[in-house]
Design an enzyme around this catalytic site. Structure first.
Site, PDB file in Angstrom:
ATOM      1  N   THR A 261       3.263  -0.720   8.801  1.00  0.00           N
ATOM      2  CA  THR A 261       3.814  -1.555   9.876  1.00  0.00           C
ATOM      3  C   THR A 261       4.007  -3.003   9.449  1.00  0.00           C
ATOM      4  O   THR A 261       4.708  -3.754  10.121  1.00  0.00           O
ATOM      5  CB  THR A 261       2.842  -1.577  11.070  1.00  0.00           C
ATOM      6  OG1 THR A 261       1.579  -2.073  10.593  1.00  0.00           O
ATOM      7  CG2 THR A 261       2.672  -0.201  11.689  1.00  0.00           C
TER       8      THR A 261
ATOM      9  N   HIS B 168       8.941 -30.286  10.945  1.00  0.00           N
ATOM     10  CA  HIS B 168       8.281 -29.020  10.623  1.00  0.00           C
ATOM     11  C   HIS B 168       7.120 -29.238   9.650  1.00  0.00           C
ATOM     12  O   HIS B 168       6.128 -28.519   9.685  1.00  0.00           O
ATOM     13  CB  HIS B 168       9.297 -28.024  10.075  1.00  0.00           C
ATOM     14  CG  HIS B 168      10.422 -27.787  11.029  1.00  0.00           C
ATOM     15  ND1 HIS B 168      10.228 -27.183  12.250  1.00  0.00           N
ATOM     16  CD2 HIS B 168      11.728 -28.146  10.971  1.00  0.00           C
ATOM     17  CE1 HIS B 168      11.387 -27.154  12.908  1.00  0.00           C
ATOM     18  NE2 HIS B 168      12.302 -27.734  12.155  1.00  0.00           N
TER      19      HIS B 168
ATOM     20  N   HIS C 213      11.575 -23.232   9.177  1.00  0.00           N
ATOM     21  CA  HIS C 213      10.656 -23.940  10.073  1.00  0.00           C
ATOM     22  C   HIS C 213       9.181 -23.790   9.700  1.00  0.00           C
ATOM     23  O   HIS C 213       8.396 -24.705   9.914  1.00  0.00           O
ATOM     24  CB  HIS C 213      10.835 -23.437  11.520  1.00  0.00           C
ATOM     25  CG  HIS C 213      12.065 -23.983  12.169  1.00  0.00           C
ATOM     26  ND1 HIS C 213      12.292 -23.906  13.528  1.00  0.00           N
ATOM     27  CD2 HIS C 213      13.147 -24.619  11.640  1.00  0.00           C
ATOM     28  CE1 HIS C 213      13.469 -24.473  13.816  1.00  0.00           C
ATOM     29  NE2 HIS C 213      14.005 -24.900  12.682  1.00  0.00           N
TER      30      HIS C 213
ATOM     31  N   CYS D  51       3.400  -2.823   4.005  1.00  0.00           N
ATOM     32  CA  CYS D  51       2.546  -1.687   4.352  1.00  0.00           C
ATOM     33  C   CYS D  51       3.310  -0.885   5.396  1.00  0.00           C
ATOM     34  O   CYS D  51       4.507  -1.117   5.592  1.00  0.00           O
ATOM     35  CB  CYS D  51       1.152  -2.118   4.788  1.00  0.00           C
ATOM     36  SG  CYS D  51       1.050  -3.115   6.286  1.00  0.00           S
TER      37      CYS D  51
ATOM     38  N   ASP E 263       0.879  -1.168   0.000  1.00  0.00           N
ATOM     39  CA  ASP E 263       0.000   0.000   0.000  1.00  0.00           C
ATOM     40  C   ASP E 263       0.922   1.224   0.000  1.00  0.00           C
ATOM     41  O   ASP E 263       2.145   1.100  -0.158  1.00  0.00           O
ATOM     42  CB  ASP E 263      -0.990  -0.039   1.180  1.00  0.00           C
ATOM     43  CG  ASP E 263      -0.330   0.247   2.525  1.00  0.00           C
ATOM     44  OD1 ASP E 263       0.916   0.325   2.584  1.00  0.00           O
ATOM     45  OD2 ASP E 263      -1.068   0.397   3.529  1.00  0.00           O
TER      46      ASP E 263
HETATM   47  C1  RB5 Z   1      -1.581   3.216   6.284  1.00  0.00           C
HETATM   48  O1  RB5 Z   1      -1.571   4.472   6.851  1.00  0.00           O
HETATM   49  C2  RB5 Z   1      -1.251   2.163   7.315  1.00  0.00           C
HETATM   50  O2  RB5 Z   1      -2.308   2.021   8.201  1.00  0.00           O
HETATM   51  C3  RB5 Z   1      -0.940   0.829   6.632  1.00  0.00           C
HETATM   52  O3  RB5 Z   1       0.115   1.013   5.748  1.00  0.00           O
HETATM   53  C4  RB5 Z   1      -0.513  -0.298   7.523  1.00  0.00           C
HETATM   54  O4  RB5 Z   1       0.497   0.078   8.403  1.00  0.00           O
HETATM   55  C5  RB5 Z   1      -1.595  -1.029   8.181  1.00  0.00           C
HETATM   56  O5  RB5 Z   1      -1.380  -2.012   8.900  1.00  0.00           O
END
Ligand code: RB5
Length: 151
Positions: free
Chosen positions: A66, A132, A97, A64, A7
């Protein structure tokens, strides 16, 4: 052939990862997004995850902000074993694993140097099989019991 997608939160780091893939002879398809404009991560994670379980691609990379949203979506798709990694050891073990078929990175969490090291480690690792495999089979069994499997 690798499937890659992000994203807007992972867009910039994805450019770095794609440059690494290109320079190191890995073929890949970019599932978007294609500009830094805001998009919803499920809209990218779902088609990429489907391309992994269909067998079209063996490995995927999702990014994304996080990595958490992409992980949540990807791991809803039966057959996907997506691993959010912030270090190279985890990336190695995720394959050795856990036979992870998607690597997830947080574009706002890891820097470019660490991200490349994680990607490189992930792509070079192999599944250890043996005990595994038994554990992976148990994940598959849970998927069959708790998720509605299409088809
Ligand atoms: C976008 O602002 C952010 O929420 C997305 O990239 C991600 O971190 C969501 O888990």
């Amino acid at each position: 052939m690798i499937a890659i997608g992000s994203d807007h939160g992972g867009f910039e780091l994805k450019q770095t990862v794609m440059k690494y893939l290109q320079e190191n002879g890995y073929e890949f398809r970019d599932f978007g997004c294609f500009t830094p404009d805001s998009v919803d991560y499920p809209d990218v994670a779902l088609p990429l995850a489907q391309s992994i379980v269909s067998g079209e691609f063996k490995r995927g990379i999702l990014l994304c902000g996080t990595g958490i949203g992409m992980s949540m979506v990807a791991n809803k798709i039966p057959g996907v074993r997506a691993a959010l990694c912030g270090d190279s050891y985890s990336a190695h073990m995720a394959v050795e694993h856990n036979n992870a078929n998607i690597l997830i990175l947080g574009g706002r969490v890891v820097g470019p140097g660490l991200a490349i090291s994680i990607v490189e480690t992930y792509l070079k690792a192999t599944f250890a099989e043996g005990r595994h495999r038994v554990r992976i089979d148990k994940i598959t069994k849970i998927e069959k019991e708790y998720l509605r499997v299409k088809g």
